[in-house]
Write a protein that holds these residues in place. Structure first.
Motif, PDB file in Angstrom:
ATOM      1  N   GLN A  88       9.682   7.863  -9.508  1.00 38.57           N
ATOM      2  CA  GLN A  88       8.551   8.757  -9.718  1.00 38.57           C
ATOM      3  C   GLN A  88       7.478   8.618  -8.636  1.00 38.57           C
ATOM      4  O   GLN A  88       6.449   9.283  -8.718  1.00 38.57           O
ATOM      5  CB  GLN A  88       7.940   8.496 -11.094  1.00 38.57           C
ATOM      6  N   GLU A  89       7.692   7.785  -7.645  1.00 33.79           N
ATOM      7  CA  GLU A  89       6.716   7.636  -6.571  1.00 33.79           C
ATOM      8  C   GLU A  89       6.643   8.911  -5.736  1.00 33.79           C
ATOM      9  O   GLU A  89       7.654   9.588  -5.535  1.00 33.79           O
ATOM     10  CB  GLU A  89       7.089   6.452  -5.677  1.00 33.79           C
ATOM     11  N   SER A  90       5.455   9.200  -5.224  1.00 25.72           N
ATOM     12  CA  SER A  90       5.276  10.416  -4.438  1.00 25.72           C
ATOM     13  C   SER A  90       5.073  10.139  -2.955  1.00 25.72           C
ATOM     14  O   SER A  90       4.935  11.076  -2.168  1.00 25.72           O
ATOM     15  CB  SER A  90       4.065  11.196  -4.963  1.00 25.72           C
ATOM     16  N   THR A  91       5.101   8.870  -2.564  1.00 30.47           N
ATOM     17  CA  THR A  91       4.858   8.524  -1.166  1.00 30.47           C
ATOM     18  C   THR A  91       5.609   7.248  -0.808  1.00 30.47           C
ATOM     19  O   THR A  91       5.883   6.422  -1.691  1.00 30.47           O
ATOM     20  CB  THR A  91       3.343   8.315  -0.919  1.00 30.47           C
ATOM     21  N   PRO A  92       5.969   7.064   0.460  1.00 33.74           N
ATOM     22  CA  PRO A  92       6.573   5.791   0.867  1.00 33.74           C
ATOM     23  C   PRO A  92       5.622   4.621   0.620  1.00 33.74           C
ATOM     24  O   PRO A  92       4.401   4.808   0.525  1.00 33.74           O
ATOM     25  CB  PRO A  92       6.831   5.990   2.366  1.00 33.74           C
ATOM     26  N   GLN A  93       6.176   3.441   0.534  1.00 39.14           N
ATOM     27  CA  GLN A  93       5.385   2.236   0.290  1.00 39.14           C
ATOM     28  C   GLN A  93       5.419   1.350   1.537  1.00 39.14           C
ATOM     29  O   GLN A  93       6.461   1.224   2.196  1.00 39.14           O
ATOM     30  CB  GLN A  93       5.941   1.457  -0.895  1.00 39.14           C
ATOM     31  N   PHE A  95       0.828  -1.198   0.000  1.00 41.88           N
ATOM     32  CA  PHE A  95       0.000   0.000   0.000  1.00 41.88           C
ATOM     33  C   PHE A  95       0.868   1.257   0.000  1.00 41.88           C
ATOM     34  O   PHE A  95       2.047   1.212   0.361  1.00 41.88           O
ATOM     35  CB  PHE A  95      -0.936   0.009   1.223  1.00 41.88           C
ATOM     36  N   LYS A  96       0.263   2.351  -0.410  1.00 41.55           N
ATOM     37  CA  LYS A  96       0.919   3.653  -0.322  1.00 41.55           C
ATOM     38  C   LYS A  96       0.734   4.171   1.098  1.00 41.55           C
ATOM     39  O   LYS A  96      -0.388   4.325   1.560  1.00 41.55           O
ATOM     40  CB  LYS A  96       0.310   4.620  -1.336  1.00 41.55           C
ATOM     41  N   ALA A  97       1.827   4.393   1.793  1.00 44.08           N
ATOM     42  CA  ALA A  97       1.760   4.807   3.190  1.00 44.08           C
ATOM     43  C   ALA A  97       1.616   6.322   3.285  1.00 44.08           C
ATOM     44  O   ALA A  97       2.408   7.073   2.707  1.00 44.08           O
ATOM     45  CB  ALA A  97       3.013   4.353   3.935  1.00 44.08           C
ATOM     46  N   GLY A  98       0.588   6.758   4.008  1.00 44.03           N
ATOM     47  CA  GLY A  98       0.365   8.194   4.108  1.00 44.03           C
ATOM     48  C   GLY A  98      -0.425   8.574   5.336  1.00 44.03           C
ATOM     49  O   GLY A  98      -0.400   7.876   6.351  1.00 44.03           O
TER      50      GLY A  98
END
Length: 223
Positions: free
Chosen positions: A201-206, A149-152
């Protein structure tokens, strides 16, 4: 089907061919993803509960060959009919069908495990408990659930705008703490968790989470 779900389905129908092109071979250059999936496969087979697993939110079906190569028998489901059509076309040796992850087409305790690879980030708060309970329902006691998941921060975001395809949909980048809380409340115990910084190019930690279905299913009412 509610308006937000219809919007999500329609957007991913548009994205099916785009994803098929952009994600082809992606797993081959993602050693961390392969490592987490391999751990899931190894533990699932060692549990001796069979090889049947659900690829929940399978998208274009790209994980099916990898899971099968590790000895599992994946069955993919996705909300988008176009995603399923592309998966059936590109991976004809595997089973795929259209389904909502909040009402999965699997029997109670029928699977040795379930994979949710970036498929839980579209759940609004009010339906998360239902979705995680569905995952607990279909996995046998002792079976495994693995998620990426994208961690945010859990705030609502509108996805799809930047692609220039005329699509939009709601997305939520949930915190690792919420993901772990959700699986625990649904009836899983955490086995392994990990994360990595945004890359390229990812904008958030995974984030990654691997959990095992407990014998007792502790359902929590509400969100």
């Amino acid at each position: 089907m509610d308006a937000k779900t219809e919007e999500l389905k329609a957007a991913h129908d548009v994205l099916a061919e785009v994803y098929a092109d952009r994600l082809a071979g992606a797993l081959e250059v993602m050693p961390i993803d392969r490592t987490v999936l391999s751990l899931f496969c190894e533990l699932t087979l060692a549990a001796d509960l069979g090889a049947a697993v659900g690829d929940v939110g399978c998208g274009t079906g790209r994980l099916a060959p990898y899971l099968a190569a590790q000895g599992l028998s994946p069955h993919g489901v996705d909300l988008s009919p176009e995603m399923v059509r592309v998966a059936q076309r590109d991976y004809p040796g595997f089973s795929f069908e259209v389904a909502d992850l909040r009402a999965l087409p699997f029997g109670d305790a029928s699977l040795a495990g379930a994979v949710c690879w970036y498929s839980l980030l579209f759940l609004p708060p009010a339906t998360r408990a239902t979705a995680f309970s569905e995952l607990a329902r279909i996995v046998k006691p002792g079976g495994y659930l693995v998620m990426a998941f994208k961690a945010g921060d859990g705030e609502l975001r509108r996805g799809g705008r930047s692609m220039g395809l005329g699509i939009e949909f709601d997305a939520y980048w949930l915190s690792p703490e919420e993901m772990e809380r959700r699986v625990t409340e649904a009836g899983f115990g955490t086995v392994f968790w990990a994360g990595r910084p945004a890359d390229g190019q990812e904008s958030t930690p995974q984030g990654y989470l691997l959990a095992r279905r407990t014998d007792e299913h502790h359902r929590q009412a509400g969100g």
